[in-house]
Enzyme design. Structure first.
Site, short mmCIF file in Angstrom:
data_model
loop_
_atom_site.label_atom_id
_atom_site.label_comp_id
_atom_site.label_asym_id
_atom_site.label_seq_id
_atom_site.Cartn_x
_atom_site.Cartn_y
_atom_site.Cartn_z
N GLY A 1 0.80 -1.21 0.00
CA GLY A 1 0.00 0.00 0.00
C GLY A 1 0.84 1.27 0.00
O GLY A 1 1.79 1.41 -0.77
N CYS A 2 0.50 2.19 0.89
CA CYS A 2 1.17 3.48 0.94
C CYS A 2 2.62 3.38 1.38
O CYS A 2 3.41 4.29 1.11
CB CYS A 2 0.42 4.42 1.89
SG CYS A 2 -1.28 4.78 1.38
N ALA A 3 3.00 2.29 2.03
CA ALA A 3 4.39 2.11 2.46
C ALA A 3 5.29 1.69 1.31
O ALA A 3 6.52 1.71 1.45
CB ALA A 3 4.47 1.07 3.58
N ALA A 4 4.71 1.33 0.18
CA ALA A 4 5.49 0.74 -0.90
C ALA A 4 6.47 1.71 -1.55
O ALA A 4 7.49 1.28 -2.09
CB ALA A 4 4.56 0.15 -1.97
N PHE B 1 4.50 4.93 5.25
CA PHE B 1 3.71 4.18 6.23
C PHE B 1 2.53 3.54 5.51
O PHE B 1 1.90 4.16 4.65
CB PHE B 1 3.20 5.11 7.33
CG PHE B 1 4.26 6.02 7.90
CD1 PHE B 1 5.31 5.49 8.64
CD2 PHE B 1 4.22 7.38 7.68
CE1 PHE B 1 6.30 6.32 9.17
CE2 PHE B 1 5.20 8.21 8.20
CZ PHE B 1 6.24 7.68 8.94
#
Length: 353
Positions: free
Chosen positions: A120-123, A316
């Site tokens: 997700g956004c941590a990628a 994150f």
């Protein structure tokens, strides 16, 4: 934002929590977002299969643009790229988009492929860290990072919980690319990276996969995750013998305004330190893995740090996972390793609403 609020009032006029939803959406700090389809098409659900076809079509149209610009900025040809890290959580292709890029844009057949779909956004942070790892192991190699997020294709009109309606007013679409060079170039010289997962939080940010596609689930505890993660970030910086409260630049994932506000509080830094991340949130919304790359481009293009300036990149996402990278700025043409060089136009989108 005004259009979003108007649509929400019209579509959910009988929702018992409508005032709360409107207040939450309005407080996201988002002013505009970009979508790959006109808003009328976005609001209709034409089936998971059709949406995924849109994802593939739009990815093949938009990704080459940012890839070519990122390579040009890095002074590299496609055949000089040794690995492609492709991150996306909003569509699915197998073979991955990496295979299509290799076949279509002149990359060598020996190019390593690393598609990442479930961070997700941590990628965005994870992609930088895996590129750093690769270039540490192979100092003369280069890595291309591509983030492709069409969050609007995950809109589910039947999901009426507060978390889903908030997400509908928060996420936007974006495509981004960056290069990590093993040697040469300028930008941020990557020196250390780290990952951290908060135990027993895997359901706080998640997808329910149904016949209609990906249904985003957001726990109400997510906005408070910087309280346990900020000390982790501080410890990582301490291990590098730096002071997290006294760095020269901060590039972090802007999931929402509270994430940034809490980081100011727990890291003891001024709100101005997160101006690039906040600008991405304001102008594009939460664009998932592409946030850190767009915020990093803003740093590069608007006010490049002085030589040897110290900084951090942090993403994150689901898990709850943090991906962190530390590095110092290199503004000259010396042969410095592990340098992040972003695309000059990280969000090339049409159908603005």
């Amino acid at each position: 934002m005004e259009e979003t609020l108007t649509l929400t009032r019209r579509m959910h006029s009988r929702h018992p929590d409508l005032p709360l939803v409107l207040r939450l959406v309005e407080n996201t700090g988002v002013r505009t977002r970009h979508l790959v389809r006109p808003i009328g098409e976005t609001m209709r659900h034409d089936g998971f299969e059709q949406r995924n076809l849109v994802y593939e079509k739009q990815a093949k149209r938009l990704v080459p643009v940012v890839v070519e610009r990122a390579l040009a900025n890095a002074g590299l040809r496609p055949d000089e790229v040794d690995m492609i890290v492709y991150v996306s959580c909003t569509g699915f292709m197998m073979p991955s988009m990496t295979a299509w890029l290799i076949n279509s844009l002149g990359f060598g057949s020996s190019t390593r492929q690393l598609p990442i779909a479930q961070l997700g956004c941590a990628a965005g942070g994870a992609a930088i860290n895996r590129a750093h790892d690769f270039c540490t192991a192979h100092p003369d190699r280069n890595v291309l990072i591509v983030a492709c997020e069409f969050c609007s294709l995950c809109y589910q009109p039947e999901d009426l919980d507060v978390g889903s309606l908030l997400s509908d007013g928060l996420f936007g679409d974006a495509v981004a690319a960056a290069v990590v060079r093993g040697e040469g170039g300028c930008g941020m010289r990557l020196e250390r990276n780290a990952s951290h997962l908060i135990p027993d939080t895997e359901r706080w940010i998640s997808y329910a996969v149904k016949a209609s596609g990906f249904h985003f689930r957001l726990d109400k505890r997510v906005p408070g995750t910087m309280e346990p993660l900020a000390p982790v970030l501080r410890d990582v910086v301490d291990e590098h013998r730096w002071d997290v409260s006294n760095l020269d630049f901060y590039i972090v994932h802007a999931g929402g305004p509270r994430i940034l506000d809490d980081l100011c509080k727990y890291l003891d830094v001024a709100p101005e330190c997160f101006r690039h991340s906040r600008a991405t949130l304001t102008e594009y919304g939460n664009i998932a893995s592409a946030v850190v790359l767009d915020a990093f481009y803003r740093l590069c293009s608007q006010e490049p740090p002085r030589h040897s300036a110290r900084g951090v990149i942090a993403g994150f996402g689901p898990g709850i996972t943090a991906e962190m990278a530390l590095g110092a700025w290199r503004s000259d043409s010396a042969r410095e390793r592990h340098t992040v060089i972003p695309d000059s136009h990280l969000s090339v989108l049409e159908g603005r609403s």
